[in-house]
Design a protein around this motif. Structure first.
Motif, PDB file in Angstrom:
ATOM      1  N   LEU A 128       0.822  -1.218   0.000  1.00 18.39           N
ATOM      2  CA  LEU A 128       0.000   0.000   0.000  1.00 18.39           C
ATOM      3  C   LEU A 128       0.857   1.269   0.000  1.00 18.39           C
ATOM      4  N   PRO A 129       1.918   1.341   0.834  1.00 18.26           N
ATOM      5  CA  PRO A 129       2.776   2.540   0.770  1.00 18.26           C
ATOM      6  C   PRO A 129       3.501   2.681  -0.566  1.00 18.26           C
ATOM      7  N   GLU A 130       3.753   1.557  -1.251  1.00 17.95           N
ATOM      8  CA  GLU A 130       4.400   1.625  -2.561  1.00 17.95           C
ATOM      9  C   GLU A 130       3.494   2.308  -3.588  1.00 17.95           C
ATOM     10  N   ILE A 131       2.186   2.180  -3.390  1.00 19.02           N
ATOM     11  CA  ILE A 131       1.226   2.761  -4.340  1.00 19.02           C
ATOM     12  C   ILE A 131       0.805   4.166  -3.930  1.00 19.02           C
ATOM     13  N   LEU A 132       0.531   4.363  -2.640  1.00 17.19           N
ATOM     14  CA  LEU A 132      -0.071   5.611  -2.174  1.00 17.19           C
ATOM     15  C   LEU A 132       0.889   6.531  -1.431  1.00 17.19           C
ATOM     16  N   GLY A 133       2.094   6.064  -1.169  1.00 17.73           N
ATOM     17  CA  GLY A 133       3.008   6.854  -0.364  1.00 17.73           C
ATOM     18  C   GLY A 133       2.995   6.385   1.081  1.00 17.73           C
ATOM     19  N   LYS A 134       4.004   6.790   1.816  1.00 12.57           N
ATOM     20  CA  LYS A 134       4.230   6.272   3.161  1.00 12.57           C
ATOM     21  C   LYS A 134       3.056   6.508   4.104  1.00 12.57           C
ATOM     22  N   HIS A 186     -18.264  -3.376   3.126  1.00 12.16           N
ATOM     23  CA  HIS A 186     -17.706  -4.245   2.086  1.00 12.16           C
ATOM     24  C   HIS A 186     -17.478  -3.509   0.771  1.00 12.16           C
ATOM     25  N   LEU A 187     -18.458  -2.753   0.341  1.00 11.00           N
ATOM     26  CA  LEU A 187     -18.404  -2.144  -0.995  1.00 11.00           C
ATOM     27  C   LEU A 187     -17.173  -1.246  -1.190  1.00 11.00           C
ATOM     28  N   PRO A 188     -16.914  -0.304  -0.294  1.00 13.48           N
ATOM     29  CA  PRO A 188     -15.708   0.520  -0.501  1.00 13.48           C
ATOM     30  C   PRO A 188     -14.405  -0.244  -0.264  1.00 13.48           C
ATOM     31  N   ILE A 189     -14.379  -1.148   0.715  1.00 16.61           N
ATOM     32  CA  ILE A 189     -13.120  -1.808   1.078  1.00 16.61           C
ATOM     33  C   ILE A 189     -12.787  -2.960   0.131  1.00 16.61           C
ATOM     34  N   GLN A 190     -13.795  -3.682  -0.320  1.00 14.36           N
ATOM     35  CA  GLN A 190     -13.549  -4.818  -1.205  1.00 14.36           C
ATOM     36  C   GLN A 190     -13.476  -4.424  -2.678  1.00 14.36           C
ATOM     37  N   ILE A 191     -14.212  -3.385  -3.059  1.00  9.87           N
ATOM     38  CA  ILE A 191     -14.317  -3.042  -4.480  1.00  9.87           C
ATOM     39  C   ILE A 191     -13.727  -1.662  -4.785  1.00  9.87           C
ATOM     40  N   GLY A 192     -14.199  -0.637  -4.077  1.00 12.74           N
ATOM     41  CA  GLY A 192     -13.810   0.726  -4.387  1.00 12.74           C
ATOM     42  C   GLY A 192     -12.314   0.988  -4.265  1.00 12.74           C
ATOM     43  N   ILE A 193     -11.759   0.693  -3.110  1.00 13.07           N
ATOM     44  CA  ILE A 193     -10.340   0.966  -2.879  1.00 13.07           C
ATOM     45  C   ILE A 193      -9.441   0.085  -3.752  1.00 13.07           C
ATOM     46  N   PRO A 194      -9.670  -1.246  -3.839  1.00  8.17           N
ATOM     47  CA  PRO A 194      -8.822  -2.054  -4.739  1.00  8.17           C
ATOM     48  C   PRO A 194      -8.878  -1.588  -6.194  1.00  8.17           C
ATOM     49  N   PHE A 195     -10.069  -1.175  -6.655  1.00 10.04           N
ATOM     50  CA  PHE A 195     -10.181  -0.679  -8.030  1.00 10.04           C
ATOM     51  C   PHE A 195      -9.359   0.594  -8.215  1.00 10.04           C
ATOM     52  N   LEU A 196      -9.416   1.483  -7.226  1.00 11.77           N
ATOM     53  CA  LEU A 196      -8.635   2.717  -7.279  1.00 11.77           C
ATOM     54  C   LEU A 196      -7.135   2.404  -7.292  1.00 11.77           C
ATOM     55  N   LEU A 197      -6.718   1.473  -6.449  1.00 14.05           N
ATOM     56  CA  LEU A 197      -5.299   1.088  -6.382  1.00 14.05           C
ATOM     57  C   LEU A 197      -4.837   0.498  -7.713  1.00 14.05           C
ATOM     58  N   ALA A 198      -5.655  -0.407  -8.269  1.00  9.82           N
ATOM     59  CA  ALA A 198      -5.299  -1.026  -9.543  1.00  9.82           C
ATOM     60  C   ALA A 198      -5.215   0.031 -10.656  1.00  9.82           C
ATOM     61  N   THR A 199      -6.104   1.023 -10.616  1.00 15.78           N
ATOM     62  CA  THR A 199      -6.082   2.088 -11.614  1.00 15.78           C
ATOM     63  C   THR A 199      -4.800   2.906 -11.515  1.00 15.78           C
ATOM     64  N   ILE A 200      -4.391   3.225 -10.298  1.00 20.70           N
ATOM     65  CA  ILE A 200      -3.160   3.986 -10.089  1.00 20.70           C
ATOM     66  C   ILE A 200      -1.952   3.211 -10.612  1.00 20.70           C
ATOM     67  N   VAL A 201      -1.898   1.917 -10.273  1.00 27.54           N
ATOM     68  CA  VAL A 201      -0.785   1.078 -10.727  1.00 27.54           C
ATOM     69  C   VAL A 201      -0.753   0.995 -12.251  1.00 27.54           C
ATOM     70  N   PHE A 202      -1.923   0.804 -12.836  1.00 28.83           N
ATOM     71  CA  PHE A 202      -2.012   0.679 -14.295  1.00 28.83           C
ATOM     72  C   PHE A 202      -1.547   1.962 -14.993  1.00 28.83           C
ATOM     73  N   ILE A 203      -1.994   3.116 -14.501  1.00 28.30           N
ATOM     74  CA  ILE A 203      -1.609   4.397 -15.110  1.00 28.30           C
ATOM     75  C   ILE A 203      -0.102   4.623 -14.978  1.00 28.30           C
ATOM     76  N   ARG A 204       0.426   4.302 -13.802  1.00 32.97           N
ATOM     77  CA  ARG A 204       1.868   4.471 -13.592  1.00 32.97           C
ATOM     78  C   ARG A 204       2.671   3.592 -14.563  1.00 32.97           C
ATOM     79  N   LYS A 205       2.223   2.381 -14.771  1.00 32.22           N
ATOM     80  CA  LYS A 205       2.929   1.478 -15.691  1.00 32.22           C
ATOM     81  C   LYS A 205       2.889   2.037 -17.118  1.00 32.22           C
ATOM     82  N   LYS A 206       1.735   2.596 -17.503  1.00 33.86           N
ATOM     83  CA  LYS A 206       1.614   3.151 -18.850  1.00 33.86           C
ATOM     84  C   LYS A 206       2.520   4.378 -19.015  1.00 33.86           C
ATOM     85  N   ILE A 207       2.566   5.217 -17.999  1.00 31.23           N
ATOM     86  CA  ILE A 207       3.392   6.425 -18.072  1.00 31.23           C
ATOM     87  C   ILE A 207       4.876   6.076 -18.106  1.00 31.23           C
ATOM     88  N   ASN A 208       5.256   5.094 -17.312  1.00 28.44           N
ATOM     89  CA  ASN A 208       6.665   4.726 -17.218  1.00 28.44           C
ATOM     90  C   ASN A 208       7.130   3.863 -18.403  1.00 28.44           C
TER      91      ASN A 208
END
Length: 362
Positions: free
Chosen positions: A70-76, A340-362
Motif C-alpha cells: 500500500l505505501p508503494e502505491i499511495l506513499g508512506k 464491504h463495498l468501498p473496502i472490497q471493491i472501491g479501494i482495490p479498483f482505485l489502487l489497480a487504476t493507479i498502478v495501471f496508469i503508472r505502468k503506462k506512463i513509465n
C-alpha cells in the motif's frame, strides 16, 4: 522470499473452506426465495471478476502482502493509514465470524452455555494453530478439506435417501421477475462471501507457484460457488422458500428433517462441517489482521500480536450486536453497502487504476 510456503492444493482447500464458512450458516441470496441458488451463481461470476482485480494487484507485488505494498502505491503516510483501516476491517470480520459461530452453537445446541465461553474456546483454538505458522495452518486445511467434503457428501445423500427433497418447491424460479435476484446479487451476494477473498492478498505471497495463483483462485471460486448454490437449492427444496427466509439457521432446519429408520438427529454432521469451515474462515481473517498489524509496525515476529489481537476479536464479537437478530440485520443491511463495498471493491479498483496508469506512463 517467504520462509513459509503454501502449495497449490493447500491454497485451493483454504479458499473453498473460507468461502463456505459462514455462508452455510446464514445463507446467501435468501431474499430471492426460490431463485436463491441462482443468486449464488451470478454472485460467483461477480466474485470471480473481483478476484481478477485482486490478482492484478498481487501480480504487481508478488513477494509483498497487501499491507506492505500500500505505501508503494499511495506513499508512506496514506499507505500506512489505509493499511490500518484494513487491519481493523479484518479484525471486525473475524469478530463477525466468531459471533456467527457462537450464536449458532448457543442457540441450537448449548442453550445454557454463555456465548462468551463458546467464543473463548473457539478463538483460543484458532490462536494455538496460528501460533504454529501459516504453513501448518495450510497443512491442517488440506486434511480438514477432505473431511469436510466427505461430510458434505454424506449429508446430501441422506437428504435424497430420506425422501424429503421436493423439487416442486423450487418453482416458479422467478415468481417476481429478476429484480429480487439482482438486488440480492449486488452488493450483498458479491461481497459475501466472494469479496471477502481480499483477505487472501495477505496469504498469496506465501504461495509457492505464483503463475498458478489466478487459475487456482478462479477454480476455488467455481467449486465453492457450485457447492453453495447446490446446498441452498437443496435446502429450499426441503423446507421451502418461506422457511428459508424465516429460519434463523435454514440449513440446520433442513438437515434436522432427515429420518431414515433409526438414523435421526443427523444435524451433528452439520455441526462438524461448520466447525471445520468456520475455523478456517476465522483463522484466515485473524491471520490477515495479525500479519498486517506486524507489517504496519515493522515487528520482526507477527506471532507476538496473536494474543492481544485474539482478545480484541473475542470481546468485539460480544459487543458488535445486542443479539443474533440484530447481528444478522447489520450483516445484511449495513455491512455490504457501507463497509464491504468501498473496502472490497472501491479501494482495490482505485489502487489497480493507479498502478495501471503508472505502468503506462513509465
Amino acid at each position: 522470499m517467504r520462509k513459509e510456503k503454501v502449495d497449490t492444493f493447500q491454497l485451493l482447500a483454504l479458499i473453498i473452506l473460507f468461502e463456505l464458512g459462514t455462508a452455510m450458516i446464514v445463507g446467501v441470496g435468501l431474499q430471492a426465495r426460490q431463485a436463491a441458488w441462482l443468486t449464488v451463481i451470478i454472485s460467483m461470476v461477480g466474485g470471480a471478476l473481483l478476484y481478477l482485480l485482486y490478482h492484478y494487484l498481487y501480480n504487481q507485488f508478488p513477494t509483498l502482502s497487501f499491507i506492505e505494498y500500500l505505501p508503494e502505491i499511495l506513499g508512506k503516510y496514506m499507505g500506512w493509514t489505509l493499511g490500518l483501516v484494513y487491519v481493523i476491517y479484518f479484525i471486525y470480520l473475524s469478530a463477525r465470524v466468531l459471533r456467527d459461530f457462537g450464536d449458532l452453537l448457543t442457540n441450537a445446541y448449548y442453550n445454557y452455555t454463555p456465548v462468551f465461553v463458546v467464543n473463548c474456546i473457539f478463538i483460543f483454538t484458532v490462536f494455538y494453530l496460528l501460533s504454529k505458522g501459516i504453513e501448518v495452518l495450510a497443512r491442517v486445511g488440506e486434511i480438514m478439506f477432505g473431511i469436510y467434503m466427505l461430510l458434505f457428501l454424506i449429508v446430501k445423500i441422506l437428504m435424497f435417501s430420506s425422501g424429503i427433497v421436493k423439487f416442486d418447491l423450487l418453482f416458479p424460479i422467478l415468481p417476481n421477475g429478476w429484480t429480487p435476484v439482482l438486488k440480492s446479487v449486488f452488493p450483498s451476494g458479491v461481497t459475501f462471501p466472494f469479496g471477502e477473498l481480499i483477505a487472501f492478498l495477505m496469504i498469496l505471497p506465501f504461495y509457492n507457484q505464483q503463475k498458478k495463483a489466478k487459475k487456482i483462485g478462479l477454480l476455488a471460486i467455481l467449486i465453492s460457488g457450485i457447492l453453495l448454490s447446490f446446498s441452498i437449492g437443496l435446502d429450499t427444496a426441503v423446507i421451502g422458500p418461506d422457511s428459508m427466509q424465516r429460519s434463523t439457521f435454514p440449513t440446520l432446519e433442513a438437515i434436522s428433517k432427515i429420518q431414515i429408520g433409526f438414523l435421526q438427529h443427523l444435524d451433528v454432521f452439520f455441526l462438524f462441517k461448520l466447525i471445520i469451515a468456520n475455523f478456517f474462515k476465522l483463522a484466515i481473517f485473524y491471520y490477515a489482521a495479525t500479519f498486517g498489524a506486524a507489517k504496519l509496525y515493522k515487528l520482526p515476529n507477527d506471532k507476538s500480536l496473536l494474543f492481544p489481537i485474539g482478545i480484541i476479536i473475542l470481546f468485539s464479537s460480544l459487543i458488535i450486536a445486542g443479539n443474533f437478530a440484530e447481528h444478522i440485520k447489520i450483516g445484511l443491511d449495513f455491512v455490504p453497502l457501507y463497509i464491504h463495498l468501498p473496502i472490497q471493491i472501491g479501494i482495490p479498483f482505485l489502487l489497480a487504476t493507479i498502478v495501471f496508469i503508472r505502468k503506462k506512463i513509465n
